[in-house]
Structure formats: C-alpha cells, structure tokens
Design a protein around this motif. Sequence first.
Motif, PDB file in Angstrom:
ATOM      1  N   ASP B 102     -11.305   1.771   7.578  1.00 37.01           N
ATOM      2  CA  ASP B 102     -11.896   0.617   8.249  1.00 37.01           C
ATOM      3  C   ASP B 102     -10.785  -0.422   8.393  1.00 37.01           C
ATOM      4  O   ASP B 102      -9.634  -0.174   8.029  1.00 37.01           O
ATOM      5  CB  ASP B 102     -13.112   0.077   7.485  1.00 37.01           C
ATOM      6  CG  ASP B 102     -12.739  -0.541   6.155  1.00 37.01           C
ATOM      7  OD1 ASP B 102     -11.567  -0.407   5.745  1.00 37.01           O
ATOM      8  OD2 ASP B 102     -13.609  -1.158   5.521  1.00 37.01           O
ATOM      9  N   ARG B 103     -11.154  -1.565   8.944  1.00 39.18           N
ATOM     10  CA  ARG B 103     -10.166  -2.607   9.186  1.00 39.18           C
ATOM     11  C   ARG B 103      -9.427  -2.994   7.910  1.00 39.18           C
ATOM     12  O   ARG B 103      -8.208  -3.136   7.896  1.00 39.18           O
ATOM     13  CB  ARG B 103     -10.876  -3.841   9.756  1.00 39.18           C
ATOM     14  CG  ARG B 103      -9.935  -4.744  10.451  1.00 39.18           C
ATOM     15  CD  ARG B 103     -10.600  -6.055  10.856  1.00 39.18           C
ATOM     16  NE  ARG B 103      -9.725  -6.735  11.790  1.00 39.18           N
ATOM     17  CZ  ARG B 103      -9.651  -8.045  11.921  1.00 39.18           C
ATOM     18  NH1 ARG B 103     -10.421  -8.826  11.189  1.00 39.18           N
ATOM     19  NH2 ARG B 103      -8.822  -8.581  12.771  1.00 39.18           N
ATOM     20  N   GLY B 104     -10.192  -3.150   6.824  1.00 42.98           N
ATOM     21  CA  GLY B 104      -9.598  -3.588   5.558  1.00 42.98           C
ATOM     22  C   GLY B 104      -8.519  -2.636   5.075  1.00 42.98           C
ATOM     23  O   GLY B 104      -7.411  -3.050   4.722  1.00 42.98           O
ATOM     24  N   ILE B 105      -8.824  -1.351   5.100  1.00 43.65           N
ATOM     25  CA  ILE B 105      -7.893  -0.384   4.534  1.00 43.65           C
ATOM     26  C   ILE B 105      -6.630  -0.277   5.404  1.00 43.65           C
ATOM     27  O   ILE B 105      -5.518  -0.093   4.884  1.00 43.65           O
ATOM     28  CB  ILE B 105      -8.587   0.996   4.320  1.00 43.65           C
ATOM     29  CG1 ILE B 105      -7.857   1.794   3.256  1.00 43.65           C
ATOM     30  CG2 ILE B 105      -8.708   1.817   5.576  1.00 43.65           C
ATOM     31  CD1 ILE B 105      -8.035   1.268   1.888  1.00 43.65           C
ATOM     32  N   VAL B 106      -6.794  -0.410   6.726  1.00 37.55           N
ATOM     33  CA  VAL B 106      -5.631  -0.360   7.629  1.00 37.55           C
ATOM     34  C   VAL B 106      -4.672  -1.507   7.316  1.00 37.55           C
ATOM     35  O   VAL B 106      -3.464  -1.306   7.157  1.00 37.55           O
ATOM     36  CB  VAL B 106      -6.079  -0.422   9.106  1.00 37.55           C
ATOM     37  CG1 VAL B 106      -4.900  -0.713  10.020  1.00 37.55           C
ATOM     38  CG2 VAL B 106      -6.744   0.874   9.520  1.00 37.55           C
ATOM     39  N   TRP B 107      -5.217  -2.711   7.167  1.00 39.35           N
ATOM     40  CA  TRP B 107      -4.352  -3.869   6.919  1.00 39.35           C
ATOM     41  C   TRP B 107      -3.812  -3.894   5.499  1.00 39.35           C
ATOM     42  O   TRP B 107      -2.652  -4.263   5.273  1.00 39.35           O
ATOM     43  CB  TRP B 107      -5.095  -5.172   7.256  1.00 39.35           C
ATOM     44  CG  TRP B 107      -5.174  -5.389   8.724  1.00 39.35           C
ATOM     45  CD1 TRP B 107      -6.261  -5.205   9.530  1.00 39.35           C
ATOM     46  CD2 TRP B 107      -4.112  -5.788   9.589  1.00 39.35           C
ATOM     47  NE1 TRP B 107      -5.940  -5.460  10.832  1.00 39.35           N
ATOM     48  CE2 TRP B 107      -4.630  -5.828  10.907  1.00 39.35           C
ATOM     49  CE3 TRP B 107      -2.771  -6.119   9.395  1.00 39.35           C
ATOM     50  CZ2 TRP B 107      -3.857  -6.175  12.008  1.00 39.35           C
ATOM     51  CZ3 TRP B 107      -1.998  -6.476  10.475  1.00 39.35           C
ATOM     52  CH2 TRP B 107      -2.539  -6.493  11.770  1.00 39.35           C
ATOM     53  N   LEU B 108      -4.641  -3.499   4.523  1.00 40.32           N
ATOM     54  CA  LEU B 108      -4.141  -3.436   3.141  1.00 40.32           C
ATOM     55  C   LEU B 108      -3.000  -2.433   3.034  1.00 40.32           C
ATOM     56  O   LEU B 108      -2.021  -2.662   2.326  1.00 40.32           O
ATOM     57  CB  LEU B 108      -5.274  -3.051   2.173  1.00 40.32           C
ATOM     58  CG  LEU B 108      -6.298  -4.138   1.874  1.00 40.32           C
ATOM     59  CD1 LEU B 108      -7.388  -3.619   0.955  1.00 40.32           C
ATOM     60  CD2 LEU B 108      -5.610  -5.359   1.235  1.00 40.32           C
ATOM     61  N   ASN B 109      -3.119  -1.312   3.759  1.00 39.25           N
ATOM     62  CA  ASN B 109      -2.052  -0.315   3.722  1.00 39.25           C
ATOM     63  C   ASN B 109      -0.755  -0.879   4.315  1.00 39.25           C
ATOM     64  O   ASN B 109       0.332  -0.644   3.791  1.00 39.25           O
ATOM     65  CB  ASN B 109      -2.484   0.939   4.490  1.00 39.25           C
ATOM     66  CG  ASN B 109      -1.513   2.081   4.315  1.00 39.25           C
ATOM     67  OD1 ASN B 109      -1.200   2.481   3.205  1.00 39.25           O
ATOM     68  ND2 ASN B 109      -0.992   2.586   5.423  1.00 39.25           N
ATOM     69  N   LEU B 110      -0.871  -1.654   5.407  1.00 36.14           N
ATOM     70  CA  LEU B 110       0.331  -2.276   5.986  1.00 36.14           C
ATOM     71  C   LEU B 110       0.965  -3.255   5.000  1.00 36.14           C
ATOM     72  O   LEU B 110       2.186  -3.302   4.858  1.00 36.14           O
ATOM     73  CB  LEU B 110      -0.011  -2.999   7.300  1.00 36.14           C
ATOM     74  CG  LEU B 110      -0.100  -2.108   8.541  1.00 36.14           C
ATOM     75  CD1 LEU B 110      -0.617  -2.899   9.735  1.00 36.14           C
ATOM     76  CD2 LEU B 110       1.258  -1.485   8.877  1.00 36.14           C
ATOM     77  N   LEU B 111       0.101  -4.027   4.298  1.00 35.57           N
ATOM     78  CA  LEU B 111       0.632  -4.975   3.311  1.00 35.57           C
ATOM     79  C   LEU B 111       1.241  -4.248   2.103  1.00 35.57           C
ATOM     80  O   LEU B 111       2.050  -4.819   1.374  1.00 35.57           O
ATOM     81  CB  LEU B 111      -0.469  -5.930   2.847  1.00 35.57           C
ATOM     82  CG  LEU B 111      -0.925  -6.936   3.904  1.00 35.57           C
ATOM     83  CD1 LEU B 111      -2.043  -7.816   3.347  1.00 35.57           C
ATOM     84  CD2 LEU B 111       0.236  -7.801   4.378  1.00 35.57           C
ATOM     85  N   TYR B 112       0.839  -2.983   1.898  1.00 36.30           N
ATOM     86  CA  TYR B 112       1.442  -2.164   0.855  1.00 36.30           C
ATOM     87  C   TYR B 112       2.809  -1.653   1.322  1.00 36.30           C
ATOM     88  O   TYR B 112       3.762  -1.579   0.545  1.00 36.30           O
ATOM     89  CB  TYR B 112       0.487  -1.009   0.551  1.00 36.30           C
ATOM     90  CG  TYR B 112       1.010   0.048  -0.387  1.00 36.30           C
ATOM     91  CD1 TYR B 112       0.788  -0.032  -1.753  1.00 36.30           C
ATOM     92  CD2 TYR B 112       1.694   1.150   0.100  1.00 36.30           C
ATOM     93  CE1 TYR B 112       1.258   0.947  -2.609  1.00 36.30           C
ATOM     94  CE2 TYR B 112       2.169   2.143  -0.744  1.00 36.30           C
ATOM     95  CZ  TYR B 112       1.942   2.029  -2.103  1.00 36.30           C
ATOM     96  OH  TYR B 112       2.417   3.002  -2.944  1.00 36.30           O
ATOM     97  N   LEU B 113       2.893  -1.298   2.619  1.00 37.72           N
ATOM     98  CA  LEU B 113       4.156  -0.764   3.145  1.00 37.72           C
ATOM     99  C   LEU B 113       5.236  -1.841   3.273  1.00 37.72           C
ATOM    100  O   LEU B 113       6.428  -1.545   3.204  1.00 37.72           O
ATOM    101  CB  LEU B 113       3.928  -0.111   4.517  1.00 37.72           C
ATOM    102  CG  LEU B 113       3.032   1.130   4.546  1.00 37.72           C
ATOM    103  CD1 LEU B 113       2.883   1.638   5.978  1.00 37.72           C
ATOM    104  CD2 LEU B 113       3.578   2.234   3.661  1.00 37.72           C
ATOM    105  N   LEU B 114       4.807  -3.116   3.463  1.00 39.17           N
ATOM    106  CA  LEU B 114       5.775  -4.215   3.636  1.00 39.17           C
ATOM    107  C   LEU B 114       6.762  -4.313   2.469  1.00 39.17           C
ATOM    108  O   LEU B 114       7.983  -4.205   2.687  1.00 39.17           O
ATOM    109  CB  LEU B 114       5.011  -5.530   3.855  1.00 39.17           C
ATOM    110  CG  LEU B 114       5.797  -6.836   3.927  1.00 39.17           C
ATOM    111  CD1 LEU B 114       6.875  -6.792   4.998  1.00 39.17           C
ATOM    112  CD2 LEU B 114       4.866  -8.013   4.204  1.00 39.17           C
ATOM    113  N   PRO B 115       6.284  -4.495   1.201  1.00 38.98           N
ATOM    114  CA  PRO B 115       7.282  -4.529   0.115  1.00 38.98           C
ATOM    115  C   PRO B 115       8.001  -3.195  -0.073  1.00 38.98           C
ATOM    116  O   PRO B 115       9.166  -3.167  -0.469  1.00 38.98           O
ATOM    117  CB  PRO B 115       6.451  -4.897  -1.127  1.00 38.98           C
ATOM    118  CG  PRO B 115       5.043  -4.556  -0.780  1.00 38.98           C
ATOM    119  CD  PRO B 115       4.918  -4.750   0.704  1.00 38.98           C
ATOM    120  N   LEU B 116       7.307  -2.086   0.235  1.00 40.18           N
ATOM    121  CA  LEU B 116       7.940  -0.767   0.088  1.00 40.18           C
ATOM    122  C   LEU B 116       9.204  -0.675   0.952  1.00 40.18           C
ATOM    123  O   LEU B 116      10.213  -0.092   0.542  1.00 40.18           O
ATOM    124  CB  LEU B 116       6.949   0.325   0.498  1.00 40.18           C
ATOM    125  CG  LEU B 116       7.370   1.763   0.195  1.00 40.18           C
ATOM    126  CD1 LEU B 116       7.276   2.032  -1.297  1.00 40.18           C
ATOM    127  CD2 LEU B 116       6.504   2.754   0.957  1.00 40.18           C
TER     128      LEU B 116
END
Lengths: 233, 233, 233, 233
Positions: B102-116
């Motif tokens: 859903d929208r939440g998981i898509v954006w949370l995943n992007l925010l996870y990839l940012l520091p990665l």
Amino acid sequence: VDKTGTGQATGAHEDDESTVGGDAEPLLDPTRLLALSDGVFAIVITLLVLDVHVPELSQGQTLAQALEETRPSLIAFVISFMIAGIYWVGHRDIFALIRRTDRGIVWLNLLYLLPLCLLPFAASLVGRYTQEPVALRIYGLLLLVIAVMRTVIWAYITGHPQLLWGRVGVRQRQAGLALAIGPAVAYLVALIVAGVLPLASLAIYAFVPVLYFISTGLLRRRRPGIRLYADFT
Amino acid sequence: VDKTGTGQATGAHEDDESTVGGDAEPLLDPTRLLALSDGVFAIVITLLVLDVHVPELSQGQTLAQALEETRPSLIAFVISFMIAGIYWVGHRDIFALIRRTDRGIVWLNLLYLLPLCLLPFAASLVGRYTQEPVALRIYGLLLLVIAVMRTVIWAYITGHPQLLWGRVGVRQRQAGLALAIGPAVAYLVALIVAGVLPLASLAIYAFVPVLYFISTGLLRRRRPGIRLYADFT
Amino acid sequence: VDKTGTGQATGAHEDDESTVGGDAEPLLDPTRLLALSDGVFAIVITLLVLDVHVPELSQGQTLAQALEETRPSLIAFVISFMIAGIYWVGHRDIFALIRRTDRGIVWLNLLYLLPLCLLPFAASLVGRYTQEPVALRIYGLLLLVIAVMRTVIWAYITGHPQLLWGRVGVRQRQAGLALAIGPAVAYLVALIVAGVLPLASLAIYAFVPVLYFISTGLLRRRRPGIRLYADFT
Amino acid sequence: VDKTGTGQATGAHEDDESTVGGDAEPLLDPTRLLALSDGVFAIVITLLVLDVHVPELSQGQTLAQALEETRPSLIAFVISFMIAGIYWVGHRDIFALIRRTDRGIVWLNLLYLLPLCLLPFAASLVGRYTQEPVALRIYGLLLLVIAVMRTVIWAYITGHPQLLWGRVGVRQRQAGLALAIGPAVAYLVALIVAGVLPLASLAIYAFVPVLYFISTGLLRRRRPGIRLYADFT
C-alpha cells in the motif's frame, strides 16, 4: 481461452504444440521494460551518493570541519533522492495501469529515462555550486523535461486504452494530468527565478516532493471506500 | 474466483475481457518494489568496493608495502558487506510476509533505502579515518537510522495484517521487533562511546553481524519440527 | 501435459511429487539471461553519464564558460544513450521470440554483452577527443562488433527453431538480418572514413539511430492489419 | 494440492482466504536471491570497465601512443569478463537445480558474492601491475576463494536434496564437483608460481576459461540423446 504469451517472466509455461501465435505476445509483455526502468532508477538513486566525497584533511583541519564542506552535496543527495523516489513511485503508478506495451510506449519510456540518467550529474552540479543560477537552471531544466515526458506518457496511454488493464475514468485522467503538469509548472518557475532568487529556486526543488506527497494524499481522500488502494501512490 | 492482478511479473495472463477491476491490482503487487530494493542492495554492496583503490607506488616502495595502506578500506568493505548482507536478508524475511503493498509500505521502503544508499560513503569514511570519532559516529548514526526504519516497517506491517499472506503470531511479532531493535541499541551504544573508545565502537560494528546471525539461529531452534523453514533467515 | 519447468521466476509452483524431469527445464528458462542483460543495459546507459563531469572553475572563469567544456561529453552521452537504447530494443525484439535457451544462446549473449560493457569507455573517449581518428575508429569498431554479434545471434536463433515460440517466416528472417547487417555496414564505413573525414564519421554515428528508427517504422507499415504489434520495435 | 507460495514474482495469485500457511512459502522462493545475484554479476562485469581509463595526452604524445598504456587494463578487462561470465553461467547451472532456498543456501550465496565483488579491484590491480607477483597472488587468491565457495555450495545442495527440483545422480554430482574443484586447483597453482613465473601465472588465468568451456562441452557430449540440454552450460 488464449493462455499464450505469458512472456519471459513465466518461462516455458505452455505445451510444445501451441506455437501458433505464441511468437507474438512476449513483445507486448512490459516485464523487460520495467526491469530496465527499475535498474536505471536503482542506479540513479545510488549514483547520487558518489558525489558525497570522503574529504581529505588540509593542514590543521579537523575531520568535522572538513565534513562541513560535504554538507551541500549531502543535502543535494537527499533532495535528489526524494525527487527520484517520487518519479519512481509515479512511474510505478502509471505502468501499473499498463498491460501491454507497444512501440510508442517503449520509445517514450526510453526518452523518459534519458533525462533521468542525467540527474546524478545535475544534482552533483547543484551540490557543488549551490547558488549559481546556471547550475540551478540546468537542474530545473532536467526536472522540467522529466515532468514533460511523464505528461506525454500519461497522455499517450490514456489515448491508447487497448494497452491498459482497464478503462481510465475522466476524473482519474485529469488527476493524473494535474500530477504530471503541476511539478512541470513549478520547475518552470524555479528555472525562471533562478537568476534573480537562487534561494527561492532551491526552495521550490525542495518543496515540490512535499507538495506532491500531500496532493496525492488529498486525491486518495476523495476516493474512500472499500478499495484497499487508490490510483496514485 | 478473482484471478486478475497477476501483475507485471506474469504479464498478459488473462483474457482480453476481464478488464473490470483489472486496473487495480497491479498497484498492490510488490514486484517492482522488490526489484528496486534488490537493485539498490546489489549496487550498494558492489559500490562498497570502489573505495578499495589500486595504490600508486611512491619512490622505493614495493607493491606489498603500498597495499598495506588499502588494508583498512578492505576491512571496512568486508564489515560493510556483511552488514548490508544482513540488511538484505532481513528485508527479504520481512517482505516474504507481504502479499500486497500500500502507499505506506512503498514510502517507508524508500525511506529505508535512503540511508542504505549512504552506506558506501560512510564505509569509505571509516575506512579512511579508522579511529576518528566523527567518522565512527556518522557510520553508527547511519546504521541506527536503518535499524530504526526496519523497526518502523515491522511495526507497520504487523499493524496492517491485510497486507500479509498470513497472520503474524504474537511471539513472531516480538521476535521480529527484538531483531530490529537489538542492532539499533547496539549501534546507539557504539555511537555514544565513539568519542572515548573508538576501538570499542569499531568492535561493536564488527560483532553485531555475528550476534545477529547467532540470535536468528537460536530463534530458529525454538521452532523445530516438520517445517522446512523458520521465520527469520 | 507437462507443466513443470516454470523456472526460477515463478518459484515453487508445482507439487512436491513431480520431481521427475523437473530438474531439467529451469536451465532452459531465459529469465536469468534476461535479468543479467537488462542489468548490464541499465548500468551501461547510466555509467555513460559518469563521464559528464562537474567542472572546476579556473581563475576568472564563469560556470557557464566552464560548462562549455562539458558539451562534447554531453553530446557523446546523448548519442551513446540512443545507440544503447536501440540495442536494448533490438535485444528485446529478438529475445521476445525465444522461449528456451541453450548453451549456444547463453554464450553468444555473453559475447554480445562484452563489447556493450566497453561502450561507456568508447563514448568517453569520443567525448574527450571528438575529432581524433583513433577515438572515432575505436568507437566504430565497438559498434561494429556489437552489430556483428547481433547478426550472429539472429542467424543462430533462426537456425534453431526449437528454441523459439513460433516459426520465423522467410520475410521476417530477412528483415531481421537487414536490421542487424545495416548498422554494421554503416559503422564499417564510419570506421574507414574516420581518418579522412572525422566529421562524416561522427555524423554516421549520430544518424544510424535515426535511420534504424525510420526503417523499423517502414517494416511495420508493410504489415498492417489486426495485429496490435509488429515484429520489430 | 498446495498452490500457495507462488512468491513475490507472481504476486497476489491466490484468493484472499488461503492465508493459512501462505506466510511460509515466499521465504523458500529463490527469486530474490537470484535477483540480487544477477544484479551483482551485472554490476561486477560492468564495473570492470571503469578501470579502462581515457588517457590524458602528455606533451608531444599522440592518442594512439597514449592508448598503448590502456592495453594491459583492456586485456585484464576481457579476461576478467570471461571469468565472471563463466562464474555466472556456473551459478545459473547450479541454481537451476534449486527449487527452494533455506538459511544455509542464502548465506552461502552471500559468502560467494563477497569475493566476487572484489573482482573489479583485483582485475584493476593486475591491469596496473601486470607482472607483479603480489598482484597476481591477490588475483589468484580471490579466484581460488570463489571456486572454493562454488564447491561448498555444490556440496551443500547435493547434500540437501529436499531443496532441489529433482534428484542429482552420482555421475552428475561428481562432474559438478570436478568442474568446481578443477579451476580451484588451477588457481592454486597460478598462485604458487606467481613469484617465480609471473607469465605462467597470467597464462593460467587466461586459459582456465577456455579449459572450462571445453570440459563442459565434453561433459555434454557424454550425454547425447533426446534431451535438448545437458546439466552444465
């Protein structure tokens, strides 16, 4: 029932006999187009960080002082990551509607990826020359071209319903157009004011992602109900 | 039986008629989210090596001596590879539970990839300034942010069971939380002691992967039986 | 009906019992060959931009002046992107016909990717030494080798119909051969004239993509009708 | 018949009700493991070329002369590309047998990718210091570690038949072991003789790919018949 054309992704799914027509459908399959696009997006957001250099210390300088100099490129990285992330989300939203590809969509997608590949260069330029109008204009021009290509792709697919999974309603069509044109207008403004008000220009680049996020959120609000999802992520 | 929504991966799987509702499901399909994430992981672990430079010989220096200088960056590469590998394994464990996005998981995943994406920069920094508190703090801060994002994603998906393939039991929920919070606490400690005991800080970064590996092993032990797998790799 | 061999892409699709023969088919599945190729294409078109450097200002120089110097490498990027894009479209067209891989196609594809990986280097060389015959010859040689490999792959697969989804007609076979040989001849000419007329050589590199696009368009025109697609994108 | 567990690749394939057990199978699905591995392979073979630098001309030097200096790194690129290509083909051969992953295979694969990521560095080192024993030893050591990891993976999967699509016969098992151990022995010899006979060491690195290609060809010959494929590509 035609069950051929499961494409590259599902492999040798059918019996050996059903070769008639089987040669046709894989070309319509969007799998490889999406694989290439996701690959380019993954590389673009990762290459952005190559510009954040480990500093060499000059005499008498502490590492903390030296790292001060990497701050602009770090900020440029974060803004560009969010912009690229939003482009990816928008790309996924659009291509989730697409069931088949044709020649037009394959080439339009490549023309969309072309300016996207230049994003690390432009982000690097802004990170190095933060308040230089020329750097800000190049950055804005690039974002404008990507937004225009997004608009063109949206217009193309809504005009070719045979490529889609389902019908796109008038309202959804307009909302999609607004989401593509909106950033384009903002970037055009940023590009124009870059010479006079470089900081305003920078602020626009930083806030368009926030505004995009809010406006897709509002668009979703208007369509509450049973459905788990809405049209725009 | 609804068989639409096989998504991009399986291509034009259905008949031409079943367009009603068909436009909806591909947006729920996690395929592209995983493709982007795997692409970013693959690039991050490979870019880590770009910091291991081929040395130029100074006068009278042998290659063996010159290579001594690349040793810290080589060690930083190995530690960071293992940390990134563990992140990937954890990401795969979590998203193996997810059936729909859903929208939440898509954006949370992007925010996870940012520091990665910043991991190659931070690893490079530690490889260059091994015992500098500032470098160790930046590295620890990054690992902390990634661990926090993992915790947030775990809390989000266990709170949205409609996105999952099945129910997550209370015990599994707690174990997943412990595995996400555990490293976060360790990195927080490493971050705090970086100023006083840089070597202790380095040691924590090196040993968290080992401890993670052991504790997932213990968690699996508690669930023996017929099943081929356990919840955490 | 044999339904095994759904390959890596579809995962654990079948029951536990159907192991007989099941070990065979995944090796025929083109999924991973396409994943590797798409990955290489995505990296190649993105690495091309690494040559477009952010300039350092020399004394008294404005950024606009300094950026003048990046123009040749920017033009080299755009031309090379279009050439790589056309290669990708052609690769997708060819492999859309392929249902199974064999040893020959796996190795021919690797030999096709080898010169492709050198494209960023050659584009960088031409961007730096725009009118140097040696640079233009190396660029032309590389494009020639790729075009020859494409011709070899096309000849191989049309000679091994058991690998394809359907039969390739004589006309389609000839058209495919012409599309592969055509650019090869053009690049050979560019290579030969590079010493005497460097600008003519450059012009050929720039216009082959345009000509390719037009000729595939004409080939599609000759096959109008009910079908949504044609054989060449 | 259990049809759950189609994994990430096929998306939301099943009905909403079949959640029992559905949370389990995606973790066994090799899709993401292969996506990560293919991504790493694609990057490794492409990064190899980053070492082939566009030369800067020193005074009175022609481009042709300057390019002479890039020849060693170009040769190192071609050899390393072929070695990496063979590793990829071997990785594909092995994982084509695998139907399910478990903890062991996930971690062994990561430990296989770790030295693979260092290949661009080692190739760069040999390209720069072609006849230096230290460079040749590091290159050989890396290839040895990769070959050993391949042997370990082969031993692991043949010892865990529940992970495979079908049974691996004694002969196939031995052939696979020979193909993994053979290069390991050759690289060990190259590593030992690097100090005394650097050219012999280089020759071994260049010829192992050729020998591998020939020996897989011979292995295939012994299994003629109806089957389209053999066990090793």
